[in-house]
Design an enzyme around this catalytic site. Structure first.
Site, PDB file in Angstrom:
ATOM      1  N   ASP A   1       3.141   3.097   3.279  1.00 27.12           N
ATOM      2  CA  ASP A   1       3.126   2.265   2.076  1.00 27.12           C
ATOM      3  C   ASP A   1       1.725   2.207   1.455  1.00 27.12           C
ATOM      4  O   ASP A   1       0.757   1.849   2.122  1.00 27.12           O
ATOM      5  CB  ASP A   1       3.604   0.866   2.482  1.00 27.12           C
ATOM      6  CG  ASP A   1       3.604  -0.144   1.355  1.00 27.12           C
ATOM      7  OD1 ASP A   1       3.374   0.242   0.198  1.00 27.12           O
ATOM      8  OD2 ASP A   1       3.845  -1.335   1.655  1.00 27.12           O
TER       9      ASP A   1
ATOM     10  N   HIS B   1       2.645  -6.665   0.953  1.00 27.09           N
ATOM     11  CA  HIS B   1       2.163  -5.314   1.246  1.00 27.09           C
ATOM     12  C   HIS B   1       0.749  -5.348   1.811  1.00 27.09           C
ATOM     13  O   HIS B   1      -0.091  -6.143   1.384  1.00 27.09           O
ATOM     14  CB  HIS B   1       2.185  -4.456  -0.018  1.00 27.09           C
ATOM     15  CG  HIS B   1       3.558  -4.209  -0.546  1.00 27.09           C
ATOM     16  ND1 HIS B   1       4.278  -3.088  -0.247  1.00 27.09           N
ATOM     17  CD2 HIS B   1       4.351  -4.966  -1.345  1.00 27.09           C
ATOM     18  CE1 HIS B   1       5.459  -3.151  -0.843  1.00 27.09           C
ATOM     19  NE2 HIS B   1       5.522  -4.284  -1.516  1.00 27.09           N
TER      20      HIS B   1
END
Length: 633
Positions: free
Chosen positions: A274, A448
Site C-alpha cells: 500500500d 493507511h
C-alpha cells in the site's frame, strides 16, 4: 484523459474511497469503456462455505486458527532451476485511488487480489461508477480460480458484482469482508455465481497452484488481511490496505511477528504494498485516539442533539461514537441505508458492541429530548444523495435540523470532494446547526501507513523485489524511494501502472507487455457512454449549444424556411438578438452556396457547422456545440 484525483483524506488516505458514495451506486448499470491513457516510457528492469453454489474451479480450504506456517512450493527466495514463471497483471489501482485489481498467474491458473470500483472525478459528468477493464480476464474465464478480498471497502470489492456476470469463481476473505461484498452480489442476483469462503486470521487455503496464508492487518475497516501467496517462485506478499496501529480499537494488530517469521524462514521474493500515504512523514495516529475527542465533544454539547457523519464501513469509528454517546445516556440512531445495513451486520457478527437498549430506530428520534439522541449517518463527503446532504437541504424525511443540533463530521474531505463538503457545511450552518469538522478538532485518523510505518514494513520483510501498489503515481514513486532508502537496490524496485504485466522467474522480475486497462464507465441502466459522450457533456456544460435548423428544396436549389437559431447556455437571451440575427445571415449564405453547388444534405450540414462555428468563435470567443439540422422539403 481524466485521472482520478481522489484520495481518502488529507494524508492521501483511501480508506474512504469505495464507500464515499455507496448509496448512489445502484444495480443494473451498464458499463462502457474509457480510452487507454498515454504513458511515459519507464526504466527498470478452517473456513466455512457460507452460501452459494461452488464453481467447479477453485481450491480447497485448510484449517484456520494459528499462525503456523502453511507449506509452500519453495522455501528459498528464488524458485528452483526451471521453476514455473509467475506473472502479475495489474488491472487497476496503480495510478488512481480505486479500481484495485491484480491477477497473479501460474501454470495457467489466475488468482485475483481484490476487484474494486472507483467513484468518478468531477469531469466525468453523469458517471456513477468506474470499473477496471475486465476484457483480458473474460478472455481467460476458465483460468480464474478465485479472488482474495483483502477488506470490505468498495474500491476493493465493489466491482465483484460486475465481473461475476461474466465469470464464475470463489471468493476468499474474512467474515466481515465477505459480508460487505455480499450485499452488491445479492442485489445483482449473482450469489449462485460464487462461493463465499470465510478465512480466519492466520488461516490458509489451497487455491489452484497457490498456497495462501492470511495475516491480520489494521485498517479503517475491521478484518483486513495481508495475503501470503506461495508460488513456484517463492513467496509473493500483498499487504492489503494497512497501518501499524499499536493500540487499535479492537486490539487486532498488524501481525508483524508472523510477517517477520516468514521473511526469515522463507524469504519474501516479491512484496506488493500500500502506497497511499507514502508522501506523509511520521506515523499515522491511532484510531483509538479519536474516542477521547468524541467523548469530549459529547460533553461539550450536552443538552443538544448530536448528529455524527462517518463512513458506513468504518465500524471502529461507529463503535467509538456509540461509546461516547452512551457514556452521556444518549440513544444511538443509525441513518442512511448503508449505515443501517452495516451496523446491523457488524452487531450480529459481534464486531460492534451497542446494547439493544441503547439503539433506536431513526423514526423514534423525535420522541426523545435532543440531549438524549445521537444520530450516526452517512454523507461525510458531501455525497449528493447521502443522508447528511439531504438533511442539509431539508429533504431528509426522518429528520429536520434545528438550532439545537450539533453536526460532527468525523472524517476528512477526500481530495476532489472539498467543494462538496464545504457546501454541505455551509447549508448546515445556514439552518442554525453547529458544525464540528476535522479543521476544528481531531475527529479523524487515516487508515493507511505513513512513511515511517512503511519503512518498518520494509525492514521487517526485506523483500528481494518490491512493487508499490494502491495509490496515485506520485504515491508509488514516493514509496519506491522509501524502499531504496531502506536498502532495496534501485533496480529491484519497479513502479508499474494500470495494464502492466510483470513476470517473476528464475532470472528475476521484469516488465512483460501490457493488457487493456481502460476505464469502464457505469451510468444508470443506459449503455453507450464513452469518452466521446463525456467530451460532449463537458462542452455542453462549459460552452452551451447552438442549434441551426434549415429547410431546403434541393431540386429547386433554394431555402424553403429558416434558418431558425436556438441556443442554450451560449449567450444571455437579452444580449443575443443582434448576434443571432447576424448568425442567421451567415448560415443562410452558406446554405445557399451549398445548394448552388448541389451538395448532399450531409455536406450542407457540414458547411453550416463550419460557418456557424467560425462566426460564434469570432464574435464571442466561445466554442459551444453546433448542431445543424437540414430538412428536405
Amino acid at each position: 484523459m481524466a485521472r482520478s484525483k481522489r484520495s481518502p483524506d488529507s494524508s492521501g488516505s483511501s480508506d474512504q474511497q469505495g464507500r464515499s458514495r455507496q448509496d448512489q451506486s445502484g444495480k443494473g448499470q451498464t458499463p462502457r469503456k474509457r480510452p487507454a491513457r498515454k504513458r511515459p516510457a519507464r526504466k527498470g528492469g478452517s473456513q466455512s462455505n457460507q452460501t452459494g453454489r461452488a464453481p467447479a474451479k477453485g481450491g480447497s480450504a485448510k484449517g484456520s486458527g494459528s499462525s503456523s506456517k502453511a507449506p509452500g512450493p519453495s522455501s528459498s527466495r528464488k524458485g528452483g532451476s526451471g521453476s514455473s514463471a509467475v506473472s502479475i497483471t495489474f488491472l487497476g489501482g496503480l495510478g488512481e485511488i480505486g479500481r484495485n485489481c491484480a491477477a497473479v498467474e501460474q501454470d495457467g491458473a489466475i488468482l485475483l487480489i481484490d476487484c474494486g470500483l472507483m467513484f468518478p472525478d468531477n469531469d466525468m459528468l453523469g458517471v456513477d461508477l468506474v470499473l477496471p477493464d475486465f476484457s483480458w480476464l473474460i478472455e481467460r474465464a476458465d483460468s480464474v480460480v478465485g479472488c482474495v478480498a483483502t477488506h470490505g471497502h468498495e474500491d476493493h470489492v465493489g466491482a465483484l458484482s460486475y465481473l461475476l456476470r461474466e465469470i464464475s469463481f470463489p471468493l476468499y476473505g474474512t467474515a466481515l469482508t465477505l459480508g460487505m461484498a455480499r450485499g452488491r452480489i445479492e442485489e445483482a442476483g449473482l450469489v449462485n455465481r460464487t462461493e463465499f469462503n470465510v478465512v480466519e486470521d492466520g488461516g490458509s487455503a489451497s487455491v489452484g497452484p497457490f498456497e495462501l496464508e492470511f495475516l491480520p492487518v489494521t485498517h479503517s475497516v475491521p478484518e483486513g488481511v495481508a495475503t501470503v501467496i506461495r508460488t513456484a517462485q517463492g513467496v509473493v506478499m500483498h499487504s492489503g490496505d494497512l497501518k501499524i496501529d499499536l493500540t487499535p480499537v479492537d486490539g487486532r494488530l498488524t501481525d508483524l511477528t508472523r510477517m517477520g517469521a516468514i521473511a526469515d524462514s522463507e524469504g519474501i521474493r516479491l512484496l506488493l504494498a500500500d502506497s497511499t500515504n507514502a508522501e506523509e512523514q511520521g506515523h499515522s495516529r491511532s484510531e483509538s485516539t479519536i474516542g477521547r475527542v468524541l467523548y469530549n465533544l459529547m460533553h461539550e454539547h450536552e443538552g443538544r442533539r448530536v448528529i455524527t457523519a462517518c463512513f458506513a464501513s468504518h465500524i471502529h469509528r461507529i463503535q467509538q461514537i456509540a461509546d461516547a454517546a452512551i457514556a452521556f445516556d444518549r440513544k444511538v440512531a443509525p441513518l442512511g441505508r448503508s449505515m443501517i445495513r452495516n451496523v446491523s451486520m457488524a452487531r450480529e457478527m459481534g464486531l460492534l458492541r451497542i446494547p439493544d437498549a441503547s439503539i433506536i430506530d431513526i423514526g423514534d428520534v423525535d420522541d426523545l429530548d435532543p440531549g438524549e439522541v445521537c444520530v450516526i449517518c452517512t454523507g461525510s463527503q458531501g455525497e449528493p444523495m447521502s443522508a447528511l446532504t439531504r438533511l442539509a437541504q431539508s429533504e431528509n424525511r426522518f429528520l429536520k435540523l434545528t438550532p439545537h443540533d450539533t453536526v460532527i463530521l468525523s472524517s476528512h474531505p477526500i481530495p476532489g470532494n472539498e467543494h462538496d463538503v464545504s457546501r454541505v457545511i455551509g447549508s448546515l450552518i445556514r439552518q442554525g446547526a453547529e458544525v464540528v469538522h476535522s479543521g476544528l478538532h481531531d475527529v479523524h485518523a487515516t487508515g493507511h501507513a505513513k512513511a515511517e510505518e512503511l519503512k518498518l514494513l520494509q525492514s521487517v520483510l526485506q523483500p528481494e523485489w518490491f512493487v508499490p501498489v494502491h495509490g496515485e503515481y506520485r504515491h508509488m514513486v514516493a514509496h519506491a524511494n522509501l524502499a531504496v532508502t531502506m536498502g532495496r537496490a534501485r533496480d529491484r524496485v519497479l513502479v508499474a501502472e494500470d495494464g502492466d504485466r510483470l513476470v517473476l522467474d528464475d532470472e528475476g522480475l521484469r516488465f512483460d507487455g501490457r493488457v487493456p486497462s481502460e476505464y469502464i464507465y457505469v451510468h444508470g441502466t443506459v449503455g453507450d457512454i464513452g469518452s466521446g459522450v463525456l467530451a460532449d457533456r463537458r462542452i455542453l456544460a462549459d460552452e452551451g449549444v447552438v442549434t441551426v435548423i434549415v429547410a431546403v428544396d434541393r431540386k429547386a436549389g433554394r431555402i424553403v424556411a429558416g434558418p431558425e437559431i436556438a441556443t442554450r447556455g451560449w449567450v444571455h437571451e437579452g444580449d443575443s438578438g443582434e448576434i443571432v440575427a447576424e448568425l442567421a445571415e451567415r448560415v443562410h449564405s452558406a446554405a445557399d452556396q451549398a445548394l448552388r453547388e448541389d451538395l448532399s444534405v450531409a455536406k450542407i450540414e457540414r458547411a453550416i457547422r463550419r460557418t456557424a462555428g467560425g462566426f460564434v468563435s469570432e464574435r464571442t470567443r466561445r466554442r459551444p456545440m453546433i448542431m445543424p439540422v437540414v430538412l428536405e422539403a
